[in-house]
Scaffold this active site. Sequence first.
Site, PDB file in Angstrom:
ATOM      1  N   GLU A  32       0.852  -1.187   0.000  1.00 19.63           N
ATOM      2  CA  GLU A  32       0.000   0.000   0.000  1.00 19.63           C
ATOM      3  C   GLU A  32       0.895   1.247   0.000  1.00 19.63           C
ATOM      4  OE1 GLU A  32      -2.811   0.359   3.206  1.00 19.63           O
ATOM      5  OE2 GLU A  32      -3.787   2.061   2.245  1.00 19.63           O
TER       6      GLU A  32
ATOM      7  N   GLY B 172       3.545   2.719  10.722  1.00 22.09           N
ATOM      8  CA  GLY B 172       3.300   1.918  11.916  1.00 22.09           C
ATOM      9  C   GLY B 172       3.136   0.438  11.627  1.00 22.09           C
ATOM     10  N   ALA B 173       2.219   0.128  10.730  1.00 16.76           N
ATOM     11  CA  ALA B 173       1.917  -1.271  10.456  1.00 16.76           C
ATOM     12  C   ALA B 173       1.047  -1.353   9.206  1.00 16.76           C
ATOM     13  CB  ALA B 173       1.166  -1.888  11.629  1.00 16.76           C
ATOM     14  N   MET B 174       0.854  -2.584   8.715  1.00 16.49           N
ATOM     15  CA  MET B 174       0.094  -2.754   7.467  1.00 16.49           C
ATOM     16  C   MET B 174      -0.807  -3.976   7.566  1.00 16.49           C
ATOM     17  SD  MET B 174      -0.592  -1.726   4.450  1.00 16.49           S
ATOM     18  CE  MET B 174      -1.857  -2.603   3.532  1.00 16.49           C
ATOM     19  N   GLU B 175      -2.055  -3.774   7.111  1.00 20.27           N
ATOM     20  CA  GLU B 175      -3.117  -4.757   7.321  1.00 20.27           C
ATOM     21  C   GLU B 175      -3.206  -5.843   6.257  1.00 20.27           C
ATOM     22  OE1 GLU B 175      -3.623  -1.444   6.490  1.00 20.27           O
ATOM     23  OE2 GLU B 175      -5.323  -1.233   5.126  1.00 20.27           O
ATOM     24  N   ASN B 176      -2.113  -6.224   5.588  1.00 23.52           N
ATOM     25  CA  ASN B 176      -2.168  -7.277   4.567  1.00 23.52           C
ATOM     26  C   ASN B 176      -3.040  -8.441   5.041  1.00 23.52           C
ATOM     27  OD1 ASN B 176       0.174  -5.878   3.333  1.00 23.52           O
ATOM     28  ND2 ASN B 176       1.191  -6.687   5.152  1.00 23.52           N
TER      29      ASN B 176
ATOM     30  N   HIS C 179      -6.130  -1.749  15.388  1.00 26.37           N
ATOM     31  CA  HIS C 179      -6.381  -1.049  14.123  1.00 26.37           C
ATOM     32  C   HIS C 179      -6.170  -1.985  12.926  1.00 26.37           C
ATOM     33  CE1 HIS C 179      -6.412   2.595  11.507  1.00 26.37           C
ATOM     34  NE2 HIS C 179      -5.622   1.840  10.759  1.00 26.37           N
ATOM     35  N   GLU C 180      -5.038  -2.638  12.868  1.00 18.13           N
ATOM     36  CA  GLU C 180      -4.754  -3.499  11.708  1.00 18.13           C
ATOM     37  C   GLU C 180      -5.710  -4.682  11.676  1.00 18.13           C
ATOM     38  OE1 GLU C 180      -2.980  -1.939   9.719  1.00 18.13           O
ATOM     39  OE2 GLU C 180      -2.051  -0.586  11.163  1.00 18.13           O
TER      40      GLU C 180
ATOM     41  N   HIS D 268      -9.057  -3.682  10.332  1.00 17.39           N
ATOM     42  CA  HIS D 268      -9.065  -3.506   8.876  1.00 17.39           C
ATOM     43  C   HIS D 268      -9.512  -4.777   8.147  1.00 17.39           C
ATOM     44  CE1 HIS D 268      -7.656   0.407   7.672  1.00 17.39           C
ATOM     45  NE2 HIS D 268      -6.469   0.329   8.237  1.00 17.39           N
TER      46      HIS D 268
HETATM   47  N1  B3K Z   1      -2.926   1.111   5.633  1.00 14.23           N
HETATM   48  C1  B3K Z   1      -1.606   1.299   6.168  1.00 14.23           C
HETATM   49  C2  B3K Z   1      -0.960   2.568   5.740  1.00 14.23           C
HETATM   50  C3  B3K Z   1      -0.239   2.476   4.453  1.00 14.23           C
HETATM   51  C4  B3K Z   1       0.553   3.737   4.197  1.00 14.23           C
HETATM   52  C5  B3K Z   1       1.125   3.758   2.834  1.00 14.23           C
HETATM   53  N2  B3K Z   1       1.987   4.902   2.624  1.00 14.23           N
HETATM   54  C6  B3K Z   1      -1.604   1.228   7.660  1.00 14.23           C
HETATM   55  C7  B3K Z   1      -2.864   1.565   8.325  1.00 14.23           C
HETATM   56  O1  B3K Z   1      -3.424   2.620   8.222  1.00 14.23           O
HETATM   57  O2  B3K Z   1      -3.382   0.695   8.983  1.00 14.23           O
HETATM   58 ZN    ZN Z   2      -5.313   1.945   8.790  1.00 14.50          ZN
END
Ligand code: B3K
Ligand code: ZN
Length: 898
Positions: A125, A265-269, A301-302, A305
């Site tokens: 993302e 911070g983190a990513m919700e893959n 949060h993640e 998502h």
């Molecule tokens: N969705 C990601 C953020 C991605 C940022 C890309 N530059 C984390 C979050 O909001 O949970």
């Molecule tokens: Zn988010």
Amino acid sequence: MADTATPNVIRRADYAPPAFLIDTVALEFDLVPERTIVRNTMRVRRNPDASRAAHLELMGEQLEFVGAEIDGQPFANAHAHEHGLLLDNVPDSFELTLTSICNPAANTTLSGLYVSGGNFFTQCEAEGFRRITYFLDRPDVMATFTVTLRASRADYPVLLSNGNLLEEGDLPDGRHFARWEDPFRKPSYLFALVAGKLVALEERVKSGSGKEKLLQVWVEPHDLDKTRHAMDSLIHSIRWDEERFGLELDLDRFMIVAVSDFNMGAMENKGLNIFNTKYVLANPETATDTDFANIEAVVGHEYFHNWTGNRVTCRDWFQLSLKEGLTVFRDQEFSADMAGGATDEAARATKRIEDVRVLRQMQFAEDAGPMAHPVRPESYVEINNFYTMTVYEKGSEVVRMYQTLFGRDGFRKGMDLYFKRHDGQAVTCDDFRHALADANGRDLAQFERWYSQAGTPRVSVRTQYDAAQRRYSVTLRQGYADAPPAARETQKGPLLIPFAIGLIGKDGADLPLKLEGEAKASAATTRVLEFTQTEQSFTFVDVAQEPLPSLLRNFSAPVIVEYDYSADQLAFLLAHDSDPFNRWEAGQRLATRELMALAGRAASGVPLQLDDSVVAAFARVLTDETLSPAFRELALMLPSEAYLAEQMAESNPAAVHAARQFVRKRLANALENEWLKVYEQHRTPGAYEATPEAAGHRALKNLALSYLAELDDPAEAVRLASAQYDAANNMTDRAAALSALLNAAAANGGSVQAQQALDDFYRRFEKEPLVIDKWFALQATQRGSAQRPVIDIVRKLMTHPAFNLKNPNRARSLIFSFCAANPAQFHAEDGSGYAFWADQVIALDAINPQVAARLARSLELWRRFTPALREGMRAALEKVASQVKSRDVREIVEKALA
Ligand code: B3K
Ligand code: ZN
């Protein structure tokens, strides 16, 4: 490296559906750090809902194209270029196989596939997938993914991707493979892989419907002892989403992986969340109470998502707040429920206060500068620049307003309808609003303005009491705070503002509320007025005495409220308001008013003085045992220097600093005995507990220590801080003691003790990067003095062997802390801070444009500063503008200079 394309503005109005759709993707990776081969086989067909295109245009960046096949036959009409691959004359429906090579070892942007600490990670993302393979890399193209990973077994024993593990086994030459399948359709930005030497904390839990789920937190082996809190946070998140929203985990397995090189911070893959180590690793010795709370919030949060973002995703990136605002709202509610359950309003309020403080300090400032944009932006140059306070935090306030209007149950009905209508789809903010409106039988057309208008709304309030008629009228008028032209253009009309209000009697108790035309007073003593016109009056009847209004209770809308309270009235509200948020707010108003007046005096060299009544109001809070320690800490913390500077007609950080320090010193000296008593009373002896109550005691005790360090004679404070530093069994107390020592040293007391503690801290935690980040940050944000300006300390630390510009956490801990969190030192009149800033933005731009662009934003409000500073800022911005290449940084500095 950096993207040097001429800035191209992307507009929401230009959205068109994709000409082709991709239904399935099978990816095969041969993972080698300098040369990873990716084979990508897709089922492609024309989109029946789009106009017919002659070519298939796929996005791709930094890829070496090897070859294309269509339905198993080599395809010669494929042309690779700098931004992708063009395929001429393709059939209507076909299987496309593309082979390409990328270089993860050389990828310092941390977008796409990269190597960190010898392991492979991805970040897709918003537009990182195109750096892995050619694709329709846009969120409205959703496919099911199968992923095969092949790598050296010795170097990469663990191979992870989204979804469920289908198969794994050995290959010749010491290699092995794993095959993963994600049963859910997803956009490419949710793809992830991880490969390397990692270990996991595992737990098996049963979901609400009784299915067994495997949960894993993957880290480097030496960090396994810091994973318990993240795992607990994950389990709490899963339970909470079932209970509050009826949403269950939809996969058999859910993984969190920690990596120390990460842009945010983190990513919700899907099923494979990748986290900055900062939001995973914690134990009492290394992490503060704030870290523990942040981990809980980010894990939540993640995880949340998974439904708000993944099961229902965004049609295009203009809709980003659809998933981010909503998911921030959900994580805020989760944290509040964890702190206070559904009913302990005072405990919930501490979370609310912290969130509002961030919103006001950061989002209101954003809305007043060149990056101002609506929650749903109209255009962008680089989408990564729009992961902003407005999209996230104001977006969350917008979602909160639905709940304020419809109540928890009405909000839940809207969410249920949203999922019923849109599960598996890529949709828009309008779709969300329509679901909320339809589920509650309301027309929310006017509410769209919250998504399309930029700038901070301002509500001015007039009140009138008619004693003879026992009527009390409240007249509200809405407009906007000063905003840059780009924001003003978006402002078309009045907003629907849920305005929560209560009326307080002479004894401090709430009065019953009955609006004109109503048969009887409501049981609730807070009413949400629906304020929809530019000016509107609401009349309360049967009001027995002239009340004091408590306005915008619990901060029911993201607006600025103007009302002419006297200092006595504010002190009364601070002592009595039944709404805990507004109690805090009254103290902040009182403090802000005094501090602004003092800053004005400081700017013109007039001696400073503070009225005893203000000291008395704060003394009452400090000694009020009926208030929770956590609340008292928040109420006694003065508004930040950045926030105060922003309130001035011309920001003057030095004057603000002088004023704030003056008040802190005055409160310290006047209330010395009270601070000492509070310090002693709120010690937390024994084993560390991470509960909100224990954290509240520590917060109040450490605030007391920080005030004591301001005393004219700080000897006793230095003794207490040194003792606390030595005896600490947790990072909250140790870091607070070190910070107090550093600040006392700046005021000429105990610099020996400060240096000893600093050296000890480094030696003790040399092997803990996240703690060394704190060591850098504490020094970068310290008070400093004329003899010892912080810029000198920062420049010296840049050459420290532990400093590394390529690691975003480290860069943030030193450079961002100084440039964005130490305004009085950063804005030194000699311009040294700005010159330093320019050098660092330029250096980072060549390494990591996303991180560079974040740093670039710390000068965007330059036009609002005093003339003496403005010129230095402009010169620094111009220098950066002339030297940077990435569209990320160019968008920021060009907008700032425009
Ligand atoms: N969705 C990601 C953020 C991605 C940022 C890309 N530059 C984390 C979050 O909001 O949970
Ligand atoms: Zn988010």
